[in-house]
Design a protein around this motif. Structure first.
Motif, PDB file in Angstrom:
ATOM      1  N   LEU A   1       5.307  -7.537   0.304  1.00 29.06           N
ATOM      2  CA  LEU A   1       5.508  -6.155  -0.132  1.00 29.06           C
ATOM      3  C   LEU A   1       6.802  -5.585   0.441  1.00 29.06           C
ATOM      4  CD1 LEU A   1       1.860  -4.775   0.319  1.00 29.06           C
ATOM      5  CD2 LEU A   1       3.038  -5.152  -1.857  1.00 29.06           C
ATOM      6  N   VAL A   2       7.041  -5.880   1.728  1.00 30.18           N
ATOM      7  CA  VAL A   2       8.273  -5.416   2.392  1.00 30.18           C
ATOM      8  C   VAL A   2       9.491  -6.065   1.738  1.00 30.18           C
ATOM      9  CG1 VAL A   2       9.596  -5.498   4.547  1.00 30.18           C
ATOM     10  CG2 VAL A   2       7.159  -4.869   4.594  1.00 30.18           C
ATOM     11  N   GLU A   3       9.409  -7.373   1.508  1.00 30.18           N
ATOM     12  CA  GLU A   3      10.537  -8.108   0.927  1.00 30.18           C
ATOM     13  C   GLU A   3      10.834  -7.659  -0.500  1.00 30.18           C
ATOM     14  OE1 GLU A   3       9.280 -12.123   1.472  1.00 30.18           O
ATOM     15  OE2 GLU A   3       9.470 -11.994   3.673  1.00 30.18           O
ATOM     16  N   ASN A   4       9.782  -7.292  -1.234  1.00 25.71           N
ATOM     17  CA  ASN A   4       9.981  -6.818  -2.604  1.00 25.71           C
ATOM     18  C   ASN A   4      10.798  -5.528  -2.648  1.00 25.71           C
ATOM     19  OD1 ASN A   4       8.548  -8.957  -3.669  1.00 25.71           O
ATOM     20  ND2 ASN A   4       6.643  -7.809  -3.951  1.00 25.71           N
TER      21      ASN A   4
ATOM     22  N   ALA B   1       8.227   4.933  12.969  1.00 31.04           N
ATOM     23  CA  ALA B   1       6.829   4.500  13.081  1.00 31.04           C
ATOM     24  C   ALA B   1       6.157   4.673  11.718  1.00 31.04           C
ATOM     25  CB  ALA B   1       6.108   5.317  14.141  1.00 31.04           C
ATOM     26  N   LEU B   2       5.647   3.579  11.175  1.00 30.80           N
ATOM     27  CA  LEU B   2       4.934   3.599   9.901  1.00 30.80           C
ATOM     28  C   LEU B   2       3.463   3.315  10.166  1.00 30.80           C
ATOM     29  CD1 LEU B   2       4.906   3.575   6.750  1.00 30.80           C
ATOM     30  CD2 LEU B   2       5.355   1.113   6.892  1.00 30.80           C
ATOM     31  N   SER B   3       2.587   4.139   9.603  1.00 29.73           N
ATOM     32  CA  SER B   3       1.144   3.979   9.795  1.00 29.73           C
ATOM     33  C   SER B   3       0.468   3.751   8.457  1.00 29.73           C
ATOM     34  CB  SER B   3       0.563   5.233  10.460  1.00 29.73           C
ATOM     35  OG  SER B   3      -0.846   5.245  10.354  1.00 29.73           O
ATOM     36  N   VAL B   4      -0.606   2.978   8.461  1.00 27.71           N
ATOM     37  CA  VAL B   4      -1.351   2.695   7.237  1.00 27.71           C
ATOM     38  C   VAL B   4      -2.105   3.928   6.741  1.00 27.71           C
ATOM     39  CG1 VAL B   4      -3.498   1.926   8.339  1.00 27.71           C
ATOM     40  CG2 VAL B   4      -2.817   0.967   6.115  1.00 27.71           C
ATOM     41  N   GLY B   5      -2.391   4.882   7.637  1.00 24.25           N
ATOM     42  CA  GLY B   5      -3.143   6.066   7.233  1.00 24.25           C
ATOM     43  C   GLY B   5      -3.252   7.085   8.351  1.00 24.25           C
ATOM     44  N   LYS B   6      -4.078   8.111   8.119  1.00 25.22           N
ATOM     45  CA  LYS B   6      -4.151   9.266   9.024  1.00 25.22           C
ATOM     46  C   LYS B   6      -4.751   8.933  10.383  1.00 25.22           C
ATOM     47  CE  LYS B   6      -4.511  12.638   5.274  1.00 25.22           C
ATOM     48  NZ  LYS B   6      -5.381  13.600   4.566  1.00 25.22           N
ATOM     49  N   VAL B   7      -5.750   8.057  10.414  1.00 27.27           N
ATOM     50  CA  VAL B   7      -6.418   7.747  11.681  1.00 27.27           C
ATOM     51  C   VAL B   7      -5.444   7.070  12.645  1.00 27.27           C
ATOM     52  CG1 VAL B   7      -8.252   6.404  12.767  1.00 27.27           C
ATOM     53  CG2 VAL B   7      -8.703   7.611  10.629  1.00 27.27           C
ATOM     54  N   THR B   8      -4.720   6.074  12.149  1.00 26.33           N
ATOM     55  CA  THR B   8      -3.746   5.378  12.986  1.00 26.33           C
ATOM     56  C   THR B   8      -2.582   6.301  13.331  1.00 26.33           C
ATOM     57  OG1 THR B   8      -4.383   3.292  11.952  1.00 26.33           O
ATOM     58  CG2 THR B   8      -2.308   3.303  13.162  1.00 26.33           C
ATOM     59  N   ALA B   9      -2.190   7.149  12.381  1.00 32.53           N
ATOM     60  CA  ALA B   9      -1.125   8.139  12.649  1.00 32.53           C
ATOM     61  C   ALA B   9      -1.550   9.080  13.772  1.00 32.53           C
ATOM     62  CB  ALA B   9      -0.799   8.918  11.382  1.00 32.53           C
ATOM     63  N   GLN B  10      -2.833   9.464  13.779  1.00 29.46           N
ATOM     64  CA  GLN B  10      -3.339  10.350  14.828  1.00 29.46           C
ATOM     65  C   GLN B  10      -3.220   9.692  16.196  1.00 29.46           C
ATOM     66  OE1 GLN B  10      -4.434  13.561  14.524  1.00 29.46           O
ATOM     67  NE2 GLN B  10      -4.558  13.578  16.749  1.00 29.46           N
TER      68      GLN B  10
ATOM     69  N   GLU C   1      -5.162   5.761   2.371  1.00 33.66           N
ATOM     70  CA  GLU C   1      -4.972   4.693   3.361  1.00 33.66           C
ATOM     71  C   GLU C   1      -4.923   3.331   2.677  1.00 33.66           C
ATOM     72  OE1 GLU C   1      -7.370   2.935   7.174  1.00 33.66           O
ATOM     73  OE2 GLU C   1      -7.161   5.100   7.026  1.00 33.66           O
ATOM     74  N   ARG C   2      -3.717   2.944   2.282  1.00 27.50           N
ATOM     75  CA  ARG C   2      -3.493   1.663   1.623  1.00 27.50           C
ATOM     76  C   ARG C   2      -2.188   1.068   2.145  1.00 27.50           C
ATOM     77  NH1 ARG C   2      -7.771   3.143   0.363  1.00 27.50           N
ATOM     78  NH2 ARG C   2      -8.815   3.224  -1.664  1.00 27.50           N
ATOM     79  N   ILE C   3      -2.182  -0.250   2.371  1.00 30.09           N
ATOM     80  CA  ILE C   3      -0.994  -0.910   2.908  1.00 30.09           C
ATOM     81  C   ILE C   3       0.185  -0.797   1.943  1.00 30.09           C
ATOM     82  CG2 ILE C   3      -0.040  -3.206   3.399  1.00 30.09           C
ATOM     83  CD1 ILE C   3      -2.729  -3.800   4.849  1.00 30.09           C
ATOM     84  N   GLY C   4      -0.083  -1.061   0.657  1.00 30.96           N
ATOM     85  CA  GLY C   4       0.975  -0.965  -0.331  1.00 30.96           C
ATOM     86  C   GLY C   4       1.564   0.438  -0.417  1.00 30.96           C
ATOM     87  N   SER C   5       0.688   1.440  -0.346  1.00 36.78           N
ATOM     88  CA  SER C   5       1.141   2.834  -0.403  1.00 36.78           C
ATOM     89  C   SER C   5       2.011   3.177   0.805  1.00 36.78           C
ATOM     90  CB  SER C   5      -0.066   3.778  -0.449  1.00 36.78           C
ATOM     91  OG  SER C   5      -0.861   3.523  -1.581  1.00 36.78           O
ATOM     92  N   ALA C   6       1.667   2.610   1.970  1.00 38.96           N
ATOM     93  CA  ALA C   6       2.454   2.869   3.184  1.00 38.96           C
ATOM     94  C   ALA C   6       3.866   2.305   3.041  1.00 38.96           C
ATOM     95  CB  ALA C   6       1.763   2.263   4.400  1.00 38.96           C
ATOM     96  N   VAL C   7       3.985   1.096   2.503  1.00 40.72           N
ATOM     97  CA  VAL C   7       5.305   0.475   2.322  1.00 40.72           C
ATOM     98  C   VAL C   7       6.146   1.312   1.360  1.00 40.72           C
ATOM     99  CG1 VAL C   7       6.539  -1.560   1.473  1.00 40.72           C
ATOM    100  CG2 VAL C   7       4.482  -1.840   2.880  1.00 40.72           C
TER     101      VAL C   7
END
Length: 266
Positions: free
Chosen positions: A23-26, A227-236, A252-258
Motif C-alpha cells: 500500500l505504501v509502495e503504491n 506519526a501515523l496511526s491506524v485509528g483513534k485509539v492508537t492516536a490517543q 480505523e482501516r490500514i488502507g485509509s491511514a495510508v
C-alpha cells in the motif's frame, strides 16, 4: 505524481507487513519493517479462574475493551461447559464497551452495552461513563495486549473496586530492532512511522525512556517525523505520550491511514 514519493516509512506492526508495504509502495513510499509490537501470551492457567470469577462474583459493571477479548472469554467458557452461565452473568451486569469490534462481538452474544465510547477511544469511554458513580462498585476490567493505564487510573480515581480480567504475559520486542528504529528516528532517516496498535506506542516510548532518549523522541515526532496511526485509539495513546500531531483516518482501516498520510504530504 504519487503522493508519498520517496518518503521513508517505518511499519511498527508484525502482521500483514507485506500487504501494508505494498500500500505504501503504491503511493510511491519506501516501507521498512520495524516490528515494535512485542509478543502477548495468554496465561491459560489463570483464564479459567477469571471466567469462573465473572460467573460467580456478581460484578455490577463489566468493561470490555476488545472484541478478541470477548471472544476468548466466551470460547473458554464454552470449553468449560459454562457458556450459558457466562451469558447469564453478563446479562445481569451493566456492560461497558470500547470500540465497534467489541460492541459487534457482544451483539453476537445478545449483549447490549449500557455504556459505550462515543469515538472508539478510551477517552470517549471515560466521557460516557462520567454520568455513572462507581464508588465502591464491583467492576471487572477486560484487558488485551495493552495495560490501559489511563482507564485503570480513572477507575482508581473513582474509587471502583475493580478486578483485571484476561491476564497476559507481555514479551517486549527485539532490542536490536528497537535500537535500530530509535536511531533511525533520531538521526533523521525516516519521514514517518506507522503505529497500528497501542502496544507499539507504549513499547517505543518505554524503550526510549530506558535509553534516556524520550525527550528527543517526543521532539522528533512533534517536529520532524510524522506519526501515523491506524485509528483513534492508537492516536490517543500517542497523545498521552505528548505527541499532538498525529495523522489518522476517521474509519480505523490500514488502507485509509495510508491514504490519509498521502493527503497530508500533498
Amino acid at each position: 505524481m504519487r503522493k508519498l514519493a520517496g518518503k521513508r516509512i517505518a511499519l511498527l506492526g508484525s502482521r500483514k507487513i507485506e500487504e501494508i508495504g505494498k500500500l505504501v509502495e503504491n503511493q510511491g513510499g519506501i516501507a521498512f519493517s520495524r516490528p515494535a509490537q512485542g509478543t502477548t501470551l495468554l496465561k491459560d492457567d489463570k483464564l479459567q479462574d477469571h471466567v469462573r470469577l465473572l460467573i460467580k462474583e456478581s460484578f455490577e459493571w463489566i468493561i470490555f475493551t476488545t472484541g478478541i477479548g470477548v471472544e476468548t472469554i466466551y470460547q473458554t467458557a464454552l470449553d468449560m461447559n459454562e457458556g450459558d452461565a457466562l451469558i447469564n452473568s453478563l446479562q445481569k451486569a451493566n456492560i461497558a464497551a470500547r470500540g465497534y469490534k467489541t460492541v459487534n462481538t457482544l451483539k453476537k452474544l445478545d449483549i447490549t452495552p449500557s455504556v459505550r465510547d462515543d469515538d472508539g477511544s478510551t477517552a470517549g469511554l471515560i466521557r460516557e461513563f462520567s454520568a455513572h458513580s462507581l464508588t465502591g462498585r464491583k467492576v471487572a476490567l477486560q484487558l488485551h495486549g495493552d495495560p490501559a493505564p489511563r482507564l485503570k487510573q480513572w477507575l482508581e480515581d473513582n474509587h471502583a473496586d475493580y478486578e483485571e480480567i484476561l491476564p497476559y504475559t507481555h514479551i517486549p520486542p527485539d532490542e536490536n530492532v528497537m535500537n535500530q528504529l530509535l536511531s533511525e528516528l533520531l538521526d533523521g532517516k525516516l519521514d514517518s512511522v506507522f503505529f497500528t496498535s497501542t502496544p507499539q506506542v507504549r513499547n517505543l516510548f518505554t524503550f526510549a525512556r530506558k535509553k534516556k532518549a524520550d525527550t528527543q523522541l517526543k521532539s522528533c515526532l512533534s517536529e520532524q517525523v510524522v506519526a501515523l496511526s491506524v485509528g483513534k485509539v492508537t492516536a490517543q495513546a500517542l497523545h498521552e505520550e505528548g505527541i499532538e500531531r498525529v495523522i489518522f483516518p476517521e474509519a480505523e482501516r490500514i488502507g485509509s491511514a495510508v491514504i490519509e498520510l498521502a493527503r497530508f504530504y500533498n
